[in-house]
Design a protein around this motif. Structure first.
Motif, PDB file in Angstrom:
ATOM      1  N   ARG A  83      32.366  40.201  55.602  1.00 26.29           N
ATOM      2  CA  ARG A  83      32.151  40.170  54.162  1.00 26.29           C
ATOM      3  C   ARG A  83      31.742  38.766  53.768  1.00 26.29           C
ATOM      4  O   ARG A  83      32.420  37.796  54.128  1.00 26.29           O
ATOM      5  N   ARG A  84      30.639  38.655  53.053  1.00 31.20           N
ATOM      6  CA  ARG A  84      30.165  37.362  52.558  1.00 31.20           C
ATOM      7  C   ARG A  84      30.541  37.235  51.085  1.00 31.20           C
ATOM      8  O   ARG A  84      30.259  38.130  50.291  1.00 31.20           O
ATOM      9  N   ILE A  85      31.160  36.103  50.748  1.00 30.92           N
ATOM     10  CA  ILE A  85      31.597  35.865  49.377  1.00 30.92           C
ATOM     11  C   ILE A  85      30.998  34.540  48.925  1.00 30.92           C
ATOM     12  O   ILE A  85      31.366  33.479  49.435  1.00 30.92           O
ATOM     13  N   PRO A  86      30.058  34.564  47.974  1.00 32.24           N
ATOM     14  CA  PRO A  86      29.496  33.299  47.481  1.00 32.24           C
ATOM     15  C   PRO A  86      30.555  32.510  46.708  1.00 32.24           C
ATOM     16  O   PRO A  86      31.461  33.085  46.082  1.00 32.24           O
ATOM     17  N   TRP A  87      30.451  31.201  46.764  1.00 33.64           N
ATOM     18  CA  TRP A  87      31.450  30.349  46.110  1.00 33.64           C
ATOM     19  C   TRP A  87      31.494  30.570  44.598  1.00 33.64           C
ATOM     20  O   TRP A  87      32.523  30.330  43.971  1.00 33.64           O
ATOM     21  N   GLU A  88      30.410  31.050  44.007  1.00 34.92           N
ATOM     22  CA  GLU A  88      30.400  31.299  42.566  1.00 34.92           C
ATOM     23  C   GLU A  88      31.410  32.372  42.169  1.00 34.92           C
ATOM     24  O   GLU A  88      31.862  32.410  41.036  1.00 34.92           O
ATOM     25  N   ARG A  89      31.745  33.260  43.087  1.00 33.67           N
ATOM     26  CA  ARG A  89      32.705  34.329  42.803  1.00 33.67           C
ATOM     27  C   ARG A  89      34.154  33.895  43.003  1.00 33.67           C
ATOM     28  O   ARG A  89      35.069  34.568  42.543  1.00 33.67           O
ATOM     29  N   VAL A  90      34.394  32.785  43.691  1.00 37.89           N
ATOM     30  CA  VAL A  90      35.758  32.337  43.981  1.00 37.89           C
ATOM     31  C   VAL A  90      36.287  31.549  42.790  1.00 37.89           C
ATOM     32  O   VAL A  90      35.712  30.531  42.392  1.00 37.89           O
ATOM     33  N   VAL A  91      37.389  32.030  42.236  1.00 39.13           N
ATOM     34  CA  VAL A  91      38.025  31.372  41.099  1.00 39.13           C
ATOM     35  C   VAL A  91      39.086  30.382  41.571  1.00 39.13           C
ATOM     36  O   VAL A  91      39.229  29.294  41.016  1.00 39.13           O
ATOM     37  N   GLU A  92      39.816  30.763  42.630  1.00 39.99           N
ATOM     38  CA  GLU A  92      40.937  29.942  43.073  1.00 39.99           C
ATOM     39  C   GLU A  92      41.200  30.173  44.555  1.00 39.99           C
ATOM     40  O   GLU A  92      41.024  31.269  45.067  1.00 39.99           O
ATOM     41  N   LEU A  93      41.607  29.116  45.226  1.00 34.79           N
ATOM     42  CA  LEU A  93      42.107  29.196  46.592  1.00 34.79           C
ATOM     43  C   LEU A  93      43.596  28.900  46.526  1.00 34.79           C
ATOM     44  O   LEU A  93      44.004  27.898  45.932  1.00 34.79           O
ATOM     45  N   ALA A  94      44.404  29.762  47.121  1.00 38.41           N
ATOM     46  CA  ALA A  94      45.853  29.589  47.035  1.00 38.41           C
ATOM     47  C   ALA A  94      46.478  30.109  48.323  1.00 38.41           C
ATOM     48  O   ALA A  94      45.783  30.534  49.239  1.00 38.41           O
ATOM     49  N   THR A  95      47.794  30.054  48.375  1.00 38.83           N
ATOM     50  CA  THR A  95      48.523  30.618  49.506  1.00 38.83           C
ATOM     51  C   THR A  95      49.406  31.749  48.991  1.00 38.83           C
ATOM     52  O   THR A  95      49.853  31.739  47.845  1.00 38.83           O
ATOM     53  N   ASP A  96      49.649  32.722  49.861  1.00 40.53           N
ATOM     54  CA  ASP A  96      50.559  33.803  49.505  1.00 40.53           C
ATOM     55  C   ASP A  96      51.953  33.429  50.012  1.00 40.53           C
ATOM     56  O   ASP A  96      52.134  32.389  50.655  1.00 40.53           O
ATOM     57  N   PRO A  97      52.962  34.235  49.726  1.00 43.98           N
ATOM     58  CA  PRO A  97      54.323  33.896  50.160  1.00 43.98           C
ATOM     59  C   PRO A  97      54.480  33.753  51.672  1.00 43.98           C
ATOM     60  O   PRO A  97      55.394  33.092  52.146  1.00 43.98           O
ATOM     61  N   ARG A  98      53.586  34.358  52.457  1.00 42.68           N
ATOM     62  CA  ARG A  98      53.665  34.265  53.921  1.00 42.68           C
ATOM     63  C   ARG A  98      52.930  33.037  54.455  1.00 42.68           C
ATOM     64  O   ARG A  98      52.881  32.836  55.658  1.00 42.68           O
ATOM     65  N   GLY A  99      52.333  32.224  53.583  1.00 45.94           N
ATOM     66  CA  GLY A  99      51.658  31.010  54.019  1.00 45.94           C
ATOM     67  C   GLY A  99      50.200  31.195  54.382  1.00 45.94           C
ATOM     68  O   GLY A  99      49.554  30.272  54.864  1.00 45.94           O
ATOM     69  N   ARG A 100      49.645  32.382  54.152  1.00 49.09           N
ATOM     70  CA  ARG A 100      48.238  32.632  54.446  1.00 49.09           C
ATOM     71  C   ARG A 100      47.383  32.182  53.269  1.00 49.09           C
ATOM     72  O   ARG A 100      47.815  32.238  52.122  1.00 49.09           O
ATOM     73  N   ALA A 101      46.168  31.759  53.551  1.00 46.48           N
ATOM     74  CA  ALA A 101      45.249  31.364  52.491  1.00 46.48           C
ATOM     75  C   ALA A 101      44.635  32.605  51.856  1.00 46.48           C
ATOM     76  O   ALA A 101      44.307  33.574  52.545  1.00 46.48           O
ATOM     77  N   VAL A 102      44.492  32.565  50.536  1.00 49.82           N
ATOM     78  CA  VAL A 102      43.959  33.687  49.772  1.00 49.82           C
ATOM     79  C   VAL A 102      42.896  33.152  48.825  1.00 49.82           C
ATOM     80  O   VAL A 102      43.081  32.108  48.194  1.00 49.82           O
ATOM     81  N   ALA A 103      41.780  33.861  48.725  1.00 47.10           N
ATOM     82  CA  ALA A 103      40.745  33.536  47.744  1.00 47.10           C
ATOM     83  C   ALA A 103      40.850  34.547  46.610  1.00 47.10           C
ATOM     84  O   ALA A 103      40.798  35.759  46.840  1.00 47.10           O
ATOM     85  N   ARG A 104      41.025  34.054  45.387  1.00 45.87           N
ATOM     86  CA  ARG A 104      41.044  34.936  44.222  1.00 45.87           C
ATOM     87  C   ARG A 104      39.636  34.944  43.632  1.00 45.87           C
ATOM     88  O   ARG A 104      39.074  33.895  43.374  1.00 45.87           O
ATOM     89  N   LEU A 105      39.117  36.150  43.417  1.00 45.02           N
ATOM     90  CA  LEU A 105      37.748  36.296  42.966  1.00 45.02           C
ATOM     91  C   LEU A 105      37.677  36.508  41.461  1.00 45.02           C
ATOM     92  O   LEU A 105      38.689  36.781  40.813  1.00 45.02           O
ATOM     93  N   ASP A 106      36.473  36.408  40.908  1.00 46.21           N
ATOM     94  CA  ASP A 106      36.288  36.516  39.461  1.00 46.21           C
ATOM     95  C   ASP A 106      36.589  37.905  38.910  1.00 46.21           C
ATOM     96  O   ASP A 106      36.806  38.061  37.721  1.00 46.21           O
ATOM     97  N   ASP A 107      36.653  38.925  39.762  1.00 48.52           N
ATOM     98  CA  ASP A 107      36.990  40.271  39.306  1.00 48.52           C
ATOM     99  C   ASP A 107      38.479  40.586  39.470  1.00 48.52           C
ATOM    100  O   ASP A 107      38.906  41.718  39.311  1.00 48.52           O
ATOM    101  N   GLY A 108      39.295  39.570  39.814  1.00 48.96           N
ATOM    102  CA  GLY A 108      40.735  39.738  39.962  1.00 48.96           C
ATOM    103  C   GLY A 108      41.176  40.125  41.362  1.00 48.96           C
ATOM    104  O   GLY A 108      42.367  40.174  41.641  1.00 48.96           O
ATOM    105  N   GLN A 109      40.242  40.399  42.222  1.00 46.51           N
ATOM    106  CA  GLN A 109      40.564  40.788  43.601  1.00 46.51           C
ATOM    107  C   GLN A 109      41.030  39.573  44.397  1.00 46.51           C
ATOM    108  O   GLN A 109      40.574  38.452  44.177  1.00 46.51           O
ATOM    109  N   GLN A 110      41.962  39.806  45.335  1.00 46.12           N
ATOM    110  CA  GLN A 110      42.428  38.762  46.237  1.00 46.12           C
ATOM    111  C   GLN A 110      41.988  39.101  47.648  1.00 46.12           C
ATOM    112  O   GLN A 110      42.170  40.228  48.097  1.00 46.12           O
TER     113      GLN A 110
END
Length: 126
Positions: free
Chosen positions: A71-98
């Motif tokens: 899956r290719r995700i352009p940076w324009e769609r990424v709202v936030e980079l964060a971690t989940d409770p398990r310590g994994r990196a998560v990208a939050r997208l502009d449509d609310g999807q993680q």
């Protein structure tokens, strides 16, 4: 035009070694009876996943790779980079999807952000 530098995040290669050992260990079982041959598919799938799955990052996009497909995700769609409770990196997208970024831990986020060509905010300035 030159291709932008890509930073690759992959799982530990010990998983691939374990899959090879499991495949070799399953060979006698598969040779015992013909209906047990599909048992070899499990370590084979794990080995392919360990070799292929991960996250590729460059200045244009995130590429999330799985056992089958990507899956290719352009940076324009990424709202936030964060971690989940398990310590994994998560990208939050502009449509609310993680989207969980395979093979990227929370500690890897600064390296991921630097691959985009962006600078991290200075924590001492805040």
């Amino acid at each position: 035009m030159s291709k932008p530098a890509t930073v690759r995040f992959r799982h530990n290669q010990a998983l691939l070694a374990a899959a090879i050992i499991a495949f070799i260990g399953a060979l006698p079982l598969a040779n015992a009876r013909a209906y047990l041959v599909p048992v070899l598919l499990v370590p084979l799938a794990v080995g392919i996943w360990a070799w292929r799955a991960g996250t590729d990052v460059d200045a244009r996009e995130l590429r999330v790779r799985a056992l089958v497909g990507q899956r290719r995700i352009p940076w324009e769609r990424v709202v936030e980079l964060a971690t989940d409770p398990r310590g994994r990196a998560v990208a939050r997208l502009d449509d609310g999807q993680q989207v969980v970024l395979p093979a990227v831990r929370g500690d890897d986020l600064p390296r991921l952000v630097s691959a985009t060509g962006q600078a991290l905010p200075d924590a001492s300035a805040q």
